[in-house]
Structure formats: structure tokens, C-alpha cells
Write an enzyme that holds these catalytic residues in place. Structure first.
Site, PDB file in Angstrom:
ATOM      1  NE  ARG A 164       0.863   7.719   9.949  1.00  0.00           N
ATOM      2  CZ  ARG A 164       0.398   6.633   9.172  1.00  0.00           C
ATOM      3  NH1 ARG A 164      -0.740   6.329   9.205  1.00  0.00           N
ATOM      4  NH2 ARG A 164       1.397   5.879   8.755  1.00  0.00           N
TER       5      ARG A 164
ATOM      6  CE1 TYR B  84      -3.820   2.360   0.239  1.00  0.00           C
ATOM      7  CE2 TYR B  84      -2.751   3.055   2.532  1.00  0.00           C
ATOM      8  CZ  TYR B  84      -3.978   3.111   1.505  1.00  0.00           C
ATOM      9  OH  TYR B  84      -4.683   4.350   1.597  1.00  0.00           O
TER      10      TYR B  84
ATOM     11  N   GLY C  59      -1.960   0.154  23.483  1.00  0.00           N
ATOM     12  CA  GLY C  59      -2.898   1.134  23.231  1.00  0.00           C
ATOM     13  C   GLY C  59      -2.315   2.602  23.379  1.00  0.00           C
TER      14      GLY C  59
HETATM   15  N1  LIG Z   1     -10.353   5.938   4.294  1.00  0.00           N
HETATM   16  C1  LIG Z   1      -9.019   6.670   4.976  1.00  0.00           C
HETATM   17  O1  LIG Z   1      -9.269   6.456   5.995  1.00  0.00           O
HETATM   18  C2  LIG Z   1      -8.209   6.659   3.787  1.00  0.00           C
HETATM   19  C3  LIG Z   1      -6.850   7.352   4.383  1.00  0.00           C
HETATM   20  C4  LIG Z   1      -5.897   7.395   3.468  1.00  0.00           C
HETATM   21  C5  LIG Z   1      -5.989   7.381   2.403  1.00  0.00           C
HETATM   22  N2  LIG Z   1      -7.402   6.874   1.647  1.00  0.00           N
HETATM   23  C6  LIG Z   1      -7.496   6.886   0.383  1.00  0.00           C
HETATM   24  O2  LIG Z   1      -8.751   7.477  -0.294  1.00  0.00           O
HETATM   25  C7  LIG Z   1      -9.237   6.129  -1.258  1.00  0.00           C
HETATM   26  C8  LIG Z   1     -10.439   5.933  -0.984  1.00  0.00           C
HETATM   27  O3  LIG Z   1     -10.468   5.094   0.143  1.00  0.00           O
HETATM   28  P1  LIG Z   1     -11.704   4.431   1.080  1.00  0.00           P
HETATM   29  O4  LIG Z   1     -11.345   4.494   2.277  1.00  0.00           O
HETATM   30  O5  LIG Z   1     -12.978   5.133   0.350  1.00  0.00           O
HETATM   31  O6  LIG Z   1     -11.456   2.806   0.516  1.00  0.00           O
HETATM   32  P2  LIG Z   1     -12.574   1.814  -0.104  1.00  0.00           P
HETATM   33  O7  LIG Z   1     -12.160   0.663  -0.088  1.00  0.00           O
HETATM   34  O8  LIG Z   1     -13.866   1.917   0.654  1.00  0.00           O
HETATM   35  O9  LIG Z   1     -12.891   2.350  -1.634  1.00  0.00           O
HETATM   36  C9  LIG Z   1     -11.950   2.272  -2.715  1.00  0.00           C
HETATM   37  C10 LIG Z   1     -12.710   2.008  -3.906  1.00  0.00           C
HETATM   38  O10 LIG Z   1     -11.702   1.823  -4.954  1.00  0.00           O
HETATM   39  C11 LIG Z   1     -12.448   0.396  -5.682  1.00  0.00           C
HETATM   40  N3  LIG Z   1     -11.297  -0.125  -6.346  1.00  0.00           N
HETATM   41  C12 LIG Z   1     -10.191  -0.658  -5.801  1.00  0.00           C
HETATM   42  N4  LIG Z   1      -9.301  -0.996  -6.943  1.00  0.00           N
HETATM   43  C13 LIG Z   1     -10.037  -0.891  -8.218  1.00  0.00           C
HETATM   44  C14 LIG Z   1      -9.797  -1.005  -9.504  1.00  0.00           C
HETATM   45  N5  LIG Z   1      -8.692  -1.592  -9.890  1.00  0.00           N
HETATM   46  N6  LIG Z   1     -10.612  -0.283 -10.636  1.00  0.00           N
HETATM   47  C15 LIG Z   1     -11.671   0.305  -9.995  1.00  0.00           C
HETATM   48  N7  LIG Z   1     -12.018   0.534  -8.873  1.00  0.00           N
HETATM   49  C16 LIG Z   1     -11.212  -0.071  -7.864  1.00  0.00           C
HETATM   50  C17 LIG Z   1     -12.925  -0.389  -4.648  1.00  0.00           C
HETATM   51  O11 LIG Z   1     -13.883  -1.228  -5.332  1.00  0.00           O
HETATM   52  C18 LIG Z   1     -13.534   0.665  -3.899  1.00  0.00           C
HETATM   53  O12 LIG Z   1     -15.009   1.003  -3.940  1.00  0.00           O
HETATM   54  C19 LIG Z   1      -8.015   5.261  -1.665  1.00  0.00           C
HETATM   55  O13 LIG Z   1      -7.216   5.670  -2.652  1.00  0.00           O
HETATM   56  C20 LIG Z   1      -7.478   5.106  -0.232  1.00  0.00           C
HETATM   57  O14 LIG Z   1      -5.998   5.000  -0.277  1.00  0.00           O
HETATM   58  C21 LIG Z   1      -8.285   6.637   2.404  1.00  0.00           C
END
Ligand SMILES: NC(=O)c1ccc[n+]([C@@H]2O[C@H](COP(=O)([O-])OP(=O)(O)OC[C@H]3O[C@@H](n4cnc5c(N)ncnc54)[C@H](O)[C@@H]3O)[C@@H](O)[C@H]2O)c1
Length: 316
Positions: A275, A145, A207
Site C-alpha cells: 500500500r 467496505y 511482516g
Molecule cells: N482512518 C483511515 O485510515 C481511513 C482510511 C480510508 C478512508 N477512511 C474514511 O474516512 C471516513 C472516516 O473514517 P474514521 O477513521 O474517522 O472512522 P470512524 O469509525 O472513527 O468514524 C466514522 C464515523 O461514522 C459514523 N457513522 C457510521 N455509520 C453512520 C450512519 N449510518 N449515520 C451516521 N453516522 C454514521 C460512526 O459512528 C463514526 O463516528 C470513513 O468514511 C472512512 O471510510 C478512513
């Protein structure tokens, strides 16, 4: 404007679609449902300004018509998901991001990358500021990741420098809210699920490690402001209110009136100790800072999960 959003059926992607539609824009939503759910977009099924296509962005694809902004959110994001799908995670951060950048280049559109605080790894600088290059183990279990996102940032800057694409990079810190998956292994749904079921809350290590949690509507507001800005270098988006995991577990128990105890498990490999985002840059250039208090955000999230937990208890 007409926007293409990948990862639209995910937690943050679906909230971003809601915000874009509320602002009067049109959305072409892409997702392959690797970790997302159609249920997250079900309320938009009759929305004529949202067009959904099931698409794996690691494969070549095209989008008909003009596009103003390409927002790339597709990627497994919870540790449970990316540990289960390490190759898919690397593919979507590399080939997937490149395809989304190509789309932006072809359409002369702006491009937004949702990167992550995981780019800082187990940080040696606290709070984390965008100029810190990070402390990432490139061969550890989480590297699929972290390095995927670091590559995604690098190729985004390369498209900006080489092809003049107007790019933005958001480094997102822990975000929570409705539509997260109860079983995705992230701390907010895990604690809420356990507290609502009256089961012990699992705390890894002693924790004392810290986290900070941003409510999803605040995060989406930051993303929206960033995608309209001219800032090309990464911008932290997160809530700087930091607390220990133990403190957080106690708050969840209080909020849900739960008498759950706490069980301790060994700390996972490469789990960051601290963090906390430094959000001075976002404040200065976007005029952005989180507004939803932890209490309010947790209440809204607990309300969402309550129905689900009670529903699943009724089934079992
Ligand atoms: N939620 C958090 O706290 C957080 C923190 C840091 C970064 N992010 C980033 O934000 C973005 C969204 O995260 P999230 O929490 O909504 O995750 P999530 O897993 O709920 O959403 C990610 C989406 O991407 C889709 N996906 C994955 N691979 C794919 C592909 N090859 N083609 C098309 N769709 C694909 C999945 O099906 C999913 O719907 C991500 O890029 C994540 O790295 C999230």
C-alpha cells in the site's frame, strides 16, 4: 461557510470539525455513534458554531437553513468495525451517501466523499495511482467496505453527471492520530497499545507487507483543500513513505522504549500486500503533501494513548 459533516464523532470527522471551526466556518455535525464517540466532540460542547444532531444518515433527514458544503465521512472504517457491521457498512455507503448527495443537490452545495485506498483492493499496480481501477474481491469478507466505497464513488459521479452537483472524491490511505480507538484493530493503535502495556506486538504474516501512514492533521488539510477545488475525479490523500509492518513494529517499540517481543499470526484473507499512494495529483492540483514526520506523528499519538492505557491498567 456552513458545512454539514456526517461521521463527525469519528476519528477523522472530529478533526475535520476542529479544522473547519478554526477556519471560521459553522458546522452541522451528524453521527449515529455506530463506531464514533461523543467524547471526540466533547471539547466542542460549548462551541456555538457547532450544532450536533444524532442522525443515522441511512434514514431520510433534512437540515434547516443554507448549506455550502456537504462532507460525507460516515462509515465504519477499521477492519474490525466493518467486519462486525457489514450490512451497516454497505447501507451507509449506498443509501447514506445517496441521502447526503440529495442534501447537497437540494441545497446547491458542494459535496465531498471520503473514499478509500481499499478501492484498489490488493493492488497489482504500485504505487497506486488514481487511474488504476483496482483488484477487489467482490465476495470476500472485506468486500462490504471496498464495494460500498466503490458504489459511493459511482453514485457521487452519477450525481455530478446527472444533476451537476459539484463533487469531490478523496481516496484516503491509512491515517492515524489521537482519537483513534485503542481496540479498533488498526495497526497503529494496536501496536501502541501492546507496546505501552509491554505485551508482544502482533504481526500478521511474515511482516513483509507494506503500509504507509499519514498523520491526521495532514490528511484533514488535504480534505480541506480538496473540498474547495474543482477536481471531480478521485484524488489520493496519504503519506507515500512506505515501510514494512515489521519495520513499523520495531519503530513503535523504540519510540515507546518498550521491550515487547513480536508474535506472528496468520495473514487475514485478502489482506493487501502493498500500500503506497502516488500523490502526484494532490501535489499538482492542491499543492498538498504531508508535512508531519512519522516520528512526530507517532509521538503525538503515543502521548494521547499513554494516558488511556495507563488509565485502563489502573482499573484492571
Ligand atoms: N482512518 C483511515 O485510515 C481511513 C482510511 C480510508 C478512508 N477512511 C474514511 O474516512 C471516513 C472516516 O473514517 P474514521 O477513521 O474517522 O472512522 P470512524 O469509525 O472513527 O468514524 C466514522 C464515523 O461514522 C459514523 N457513522 C457510521 N455509520 C453512520 C450512519 N449510518 N449515520 C451516521 N453516522 C454514521 C460512526 O459512528 C463514526 O463516528 C470513513 O468514511 C472512512 O471510510 C478512513
Amino acid at each position: 461557510m456552513r458545512l454539514v459533516v456526517s461521521g463527525a464523532a469519528g476519528f477523522i470527522g472530529s478533526h475535520l470539525c476542529d479544522r473547519l471551526l478554526a477556519e471560521g466556518h459553522t458546522v452541522v455535525a451528524l453521527d449515529n455513534f455506530l463506531t464514533g464517540r461523543s467524547e471526540n466532540l466533547a471539547h466542542l460542547a460549548r462551541e456555538p458554531r457547532l450544532e450536533f444532531t444524532k442522525q443515522d444518515i441511512t434514514e431520510r433527514f433534512s437540515v434547516r437553513g443554507p448549506v455550502d458544503i456537504v462532507a460525507n465521512l460516515a462509515s465504519p472504517a477499521s477492519p474490525r468495525d466493518y467486519l462486525e457491521y457489514p450490512i451497516e457498512t454497505l447501507d451507509v455507503g449506498s443509501a447514506g451517501t445517496r441521502h447526503m448527495l440529495e442534501l447537497a443537490k437540494r441545497k446547491r452545495a458542494r459535496f465531498l466523499l471520503t473514499s478509500t485506498s481499499e478501492c484498489y483492493g490488493d493492488p497489482l499496480v504500485h504505487p497506486q495511482v488514481e487511474t488504476y481501477w483496482g483488484n477487489v474481491n467482490p465476495v470476500g469478507p472485506r468486500s462490504c467496505y471496498d464495494e460500498s466505497k466503490r458504489f459511493a464513488e459511482a453514485i457521487t459521479m452519477a450525481y455530478h453527471r446527472t444533476h451537476g452537483v459539484r463533487t469531490n472524491i478523496a481516496r484516503i490511505f491509512n491515517t492515524y492520530g489521537p482519537r483513534m480507538q485503542l481496540n479498533d484493530g488498526r495497526v497503529v493503535p494496536a501496536f501502541l497499545d501492546q507496546a505501552l502495556r509491554g505485551e508482544p506486538l502482533t504481526v500478521f504474516g511474515d511482516g513483509s507487507q507494506t503500509r504507509s501512514f499519514c498523520y491526521v492533521s495532514d490528511l484533514v488539510d488535504g480534505l480541506y483543500r480538496l473540498m474547495l477545488s474543482d477536481e471531480r475525479y478521485p484524488v489520493n490523500l496519504g503519506n507515500p513513505r512506505e515501510m514494512t509492518i515489521l519495520e513499523f513494529a520495531e519503530r513503535i517499540c523504540k519510540l515507546t522504549n518498550s521491550s515487547s517481543s513480536i508474535v506472528r499470526m496468520p495473514l487475514p484473507e485478502d489482506d493487501p500486500r502493498q500500500r503506497k499512494p502516488d500523490i502526484s495529483k494532490a501535489k499538482n492540483i492542491l499543492g498538498w503533501e504531508p508535512k508531519v514526520s512519522l516520528e512526530e506523528g507517532l509521538k503525538r499519538t503515543a502521548d494521547y494513548f499513554q494516558g488511556r492505557v495507563l488509565g485502563s491498567l489502573a482499573i484492571t
